[in-house]
Scaffold this active site. Structure first.
Site, PDB file in Angstrom:
ATOM      1  N   GLY A 235       9.646   0.097 -10.555  1.00 17.68           N
ATOM      2  CA  GLY A 235       8.198   0.072 -10.699  1.00 17.68           C
ATOM      3  C   GLY A 235       7.654   1.457 -10.960  1.00 17.68           C
ATOM      4  O   GLY A 235       8.241   2.457 -10.554  1.00 17.68           O
ATOM      5  N   GLY A 237       3.763   3.749 -11.554  1.00 22.72           N
ATOM      6  CA  GLY A 237       2.308   3.828 -11.629  1.00 22.72           C
ATOM      7  C   GLY A 237       1.882   5.179 -12.153  1.00 22.72           C
ATOM      8  O   GLY A 237       2.702   5.945 -12.676  1.00 22.72           O
ATOM      9  N   GLY A 238       0.587   5.486 -12.000  1.00 26.03           N
ATOM     10  CA  GLY A 238       0.076   6.742 -12.522  1.00 26.03           C
ATOM     11  C   GLY A 238       0.605   7.953 -11.791  1.00 26.03           C
ATOM     12  O   GLY A 238       0.787   9.015 -12.373  1.00 26.03           O
ATOM     13  N   PHE A 239       0.871   7.807 -10.471  1.00 29.05           N
ATOM     14  CA  PHE A 239       1.290   8.951  -9.661  1.00 29.05           C
ATOM     15  C   PHE A 239       2.629   8.736  -8.964  1.00 29.05           C
ATOM     16  O   PHE A 239       3.137   9.639  -8.320  1.00 29.05           O
ATOM     17  CB  PHE A 239       0.226   9.262  -8.607  1.00 29.05           C
ATOM     18  CG  PHE A 239      -1.119   9.595  -9.177  1.00 29.05           C
ATOM     19  CD1 PHE A 239      -1.397  10.866  -9.635  1.00 29.05           C
ATOM     20  CD2 PHE A 239      -2.101   8.625  -9.276  1.00 29.05           C
ATOM     21  CE1 PHE A 239      -2.643  11.175 -10.169  1.00 29.05           C
ATOM     22  CE2 PHE A 239      -3.344   8.918  -9.807  1.00 29.05           C
ATOM     23  CZ  PHE A 239      -3.611  10.194 -10.261  1.00 29.05           C
ATOM     24  N   ALA A 240       3.188   7.543  -9.046  1.00 31.74           N
ATOM     25  CA  ALA A 240       4.386   7.247  -8.260  1.00 31.74           C
ATOM     26  C   ALA A 240       5.377   6.409  -9.059  1.00 31.74           C
ATOM     27  O   ALA A 240       5.013   5.710 -10.006  1.00 31.74           O
ATOM     28  CB  ALA A 240       4.005   6.506  -6.973  1.00 31.74           C
ATOM     29  N   VAL A 242       8.856   3.783  -8.160  1.00 29.82           N
ATOM     30  CA  VAL A 242       9.599   3.081  -7.120  1.00 29.82           C
ATOM     31  C   VAL A 242      11.020   2.831  -7.622  1.00 29.82           C
ATOM     32  O   VAL A 242      11.210   2.282  -8.719  1.00 29.82           O
ATOM     33  CB  VAL A 242       8.921   1.742  -6.742  1.00 29.82           C
ATOM     34  CG1 VAL A 242       9.717   1.039  -5.650  1.00 29.82           C
ATOM     35  CG2 VAL A 242       7.488   1.975  -6.298  1.00 29.82           C
ATOM     36  N   LYS A 258       9.876   4.992  -2.792  1.00 33.00           N
ATOM     37  CA  LYS A 258       8.682   5.324  -3.569  1.00 33.00           C
ATOM     38  C   LYS A 258       8.467   6.828  -3.539  1.00 33.00           C
ATOM     39  O   LYS A 258       8.241   7.418  -2.477  1.00 33.00           O
ATOM     40  CB  LYS A 258       7.454   4.603  -3.006  1.00 33.00           C
ATOM     41  CG  LYS A 258       6.187   4.777  -3.844  1.00 33.00           C
ATOM     42  CD  LYS A 258       5.075   3.869  -3.341  1.00 33.00           C
ATOM     43  CE  LYS A 258       3.870   3.911  -4.266  1.00 33.00           C
ATOM     44  NZ  LYS A 258       2.815   2.946  -3.817  1.00 33.00           N
ATOM     45  N   ASP A 353      -6.185  -3.689  -3.721  1.00 29.25           N
ATOM     46  CA  ASP A 353      -5.494  -3.776  -5.016  1.00 29.25           C
ATOM     47  C   ASP A 353      -4.733  -5.097  -5.078  1.00 29.25           C
ATOM     48  O   ASP A 353      -3.543  -5.133  -5.391  1.00 29.25           O
ATOM     49  CB  ASP A 353      -4.539  -2.588  -5.174  1.00 29.25           C
ATOM     50  CG  ASP A 353      -4.155  -2.332  -6.624  1.00 29.25           C
ATOM     51  OD1 ASP A 353      -4.799  -2.903  -7.531  1.00 29.25           O
ATOM     52  OD2 ASP A 353      -3.210  -1.564  -6.854  1.00 29.25           O
TER      53      ASP A 353
END
Length: 531
Positions: A235, A237-240, A242, A258, A353
């Protein structure tokens, strides 16, 4: 005020231009510290606005709008001037009018008026309206910072934040999160699994290029005396990111790792609140974190790894073959979602979220039985969904009793109606997310809403997409009509409970329905494995 150079070069049939040139000269003199230039500039701006205020050629001219603001800068009666601008239709459909005046008012600490002006421009769809919405969101961030800073005078004046005893806060602003973490630093450090280091991550593997490294080589990361062998990225995202990882190279000990930059301890805090407030069989529906390691540059969160995919994957597995999720599955997962929010909101926690990407699927190891379905006992206890990704989680116990939120999640398709209309919200962000998820399961598409007149003669929000005739339309209509139109005064937890019970009653009224559900779950698992 925009620089003089923004004024265009000479054009014919433009009687405003000589005035602009005179204003430009005076602005230069002001920069040279000429005392007379200030009063001359103010008088020139007054004369210019009076001369051209009824000239339709300049109603939408940004140059003329700037002259009006020069006039306003030198006057104490700026509210009257703004009213006159509206009467003369000076750029009333231009976002710059409202943004400039709101910033002008904010500089004078007239925060309620500034808030009203942003909303006025948005209600008029002044273009570009997204610029105004972004400006309003930034305004909320600044107001939240004022409240967090603890300035009593500004707290009293800021009726955007304190209005009729209610407090409006952006729970996701950097200042809010930083302030809350600072207050609970001592308590946070005592939580089991919390490890903090003021230095940068000392490992030999560059975390910024970890995903690329995994593709080429065997990658092992040292964290807290254990070695995590990275298997792949699951996975992003914008900052992380996984990653799936084996602990000490043991393929039987699998975790989710993460890695986030900059370091972000908030999610760990939210998981520990879940541990303390949600007990018993319900706890398995909300994810488990074992530890967090904080460095000056990165944070690493170690949690359970669930290998069966997300609810979004389940929705997509039907979409790729041109179908939709079986209605009995939709009903089952809707019961799960309603139950989740009952438990969560009853614990004064908001996820923030709530979407299918953040809902992991759980399958029971043993065969499911019809008798245990209603009480979720036996194998059904291990079956269902698991809500993860708590970076936007909100702990309501950290805020005063009447706090309402004004932040925007800015997640396309999941902005609740209150966010869309710039109204305060609390639990609605999760409830709207639930409605979108149900809509996606039924229709394979995001939900679009529209206002329709109800049988009571009032306008309510409903999904645009129609229900299929062979569906249980009464159940679905009741869910969407009630959840999309909740009032702040409603007991929404009791509402969630009653809707959940209506779906459960339907499922339990005929044993064959639970048998059909069991078969659908088996087919779904096989389909997702093959996909």
């Amino acid at each position: 005020m925009t620089a003089v150079s923004d004024f265009p070069a000479d054009t014919t049939a433009d009687p405003l231009l000589p005035w602009l040139r005179s204003i430009a000269k005076l602005l230069i003199n002001i920069k040279s510290s000429s005392n007379d230039a200030v009063s001359q500039l103010h008088q020139l701006a007054i004369d210019c606005t009076r001369t051209f205020k009824n000239d339709v050629r300049y109603q939408n001219d940004v140059r003329f709008l700037k002259v009006w603001f020069l006039y306003m800068d030198g006057s104490s009666d700026f509210k009257t001037i703004f009213g006159e601008m509206q009467q003369c239709n000076i750029c009333v459909q231009n976002a710059m009018l409202y943004e400039s005046y709101a910033l002008f008012l904010e500089a004078k600490e007239m925060l309620r008026d500034a808030h009203y002006v942003y909303q006025l421009g948005i209600s008029r769809n002044a273009e570009p309206v997204e610029r105004l919405k972004k400006g309003l969101a930034l305004f909320y961030d600044r107001m939240t910072a004022i409240v967090n800073a603890g300035s009593e005078k500004k707290k009293i004046d800021s009726t955007v934040m304190l209005k009729c005893g209610e407090i409006f806060v952006n729970p996701w602003s950097t200042s809010t999160i930083t302030n809350l973490l600072q207050k609970m630093k001592a308590k946070l450090s005592k939580y089991k699994g919390y490890y903090s280091n003021a230095k940068a991550y000392p490992g030999k593997v560059a975390l910024s290029t970890l995903e690329k490294s995994v593709r080429r080589n065997k990658v092992i990361i040292d964290i807290g005396g254990k070695k995590y062998q990275i298997i792949g990225c699951s996975g992003q995202g914008g900052f992380a990111q996984v990653f799936k990882a084996h602990v000490n190279s043991n393929p039987e000990d699998v975790v989710a790792l993460k890695i986030q930059k900059p370091a972000f301890p908030w999610e760990f805090y939210m998981y520990r609140q879940l541990d303390m407030r949600i007990l018993g069989k319900e706890r398995s529906s909300f994810g488990v974190v074992h530890r967090v390691d904080l460095y000056s540059d990165y944070s690493m969160l170690v949690s359970d790894f669930l290998s069966h995919g997300t609810l979004q994957d389940a929705i997509n597995s039907n979409a790729v073959i041109g179908g939709c999720m079986a209605e009995v599955l939709c009903i089952y997962y809707t019961i799960e979602l309603l139950s989740m929010l009952e438990t969560l909101h009853g614990s004064r926690i908001v996820h923030g979220d709530f979407k299918p990407d953040n809902l992991l699927i759980r399958y029971a190891r043993d065969d499911l039985t019809e008798d245990d379905f209603l009480d979720r006992t036996g194998p059904w206890e291990d079956q269902g969904l698991c809500l993860v990704d708590w970076g936007r989680g909100i702990d309501l116990s950290l805020f005063p009793e009447k706090t309402k939120f004004m932040g925007d999640c800015r997640t396309s398709g999941f902005r609740c109606i209150e966010m869309q209309e710039n109204k305060p919200w609390t639990f609605q962000v999760d409830i709207y997310g639930l409605c979108v998820i149900v809509h996606m399961m039924l229709h394979n598409s995001y939900m679009e809403t529209e206002k329709k007149m109800s049988s009571d003669g009032i306008y309510i929000y409903l999904p645009k997409a129609p229900f299929k005739r062979y569906w249980q339309t009464d159940l679905w209509k009741n869910l969407f009509e009630k959840l999309l139109n909740t009032s702040p005064d409603d007991d929404h937890i009791e509402l969630l409970r009653s809707i959940r019970k209506s779906f459960q009653d339907y499922m339990c009224s005929k044993p064959q329905r639970i048998k059909d559900l069991k078969q659908s779950l088996v087919k779904q698992r096989q389909s997702m494995c093959s996909t």
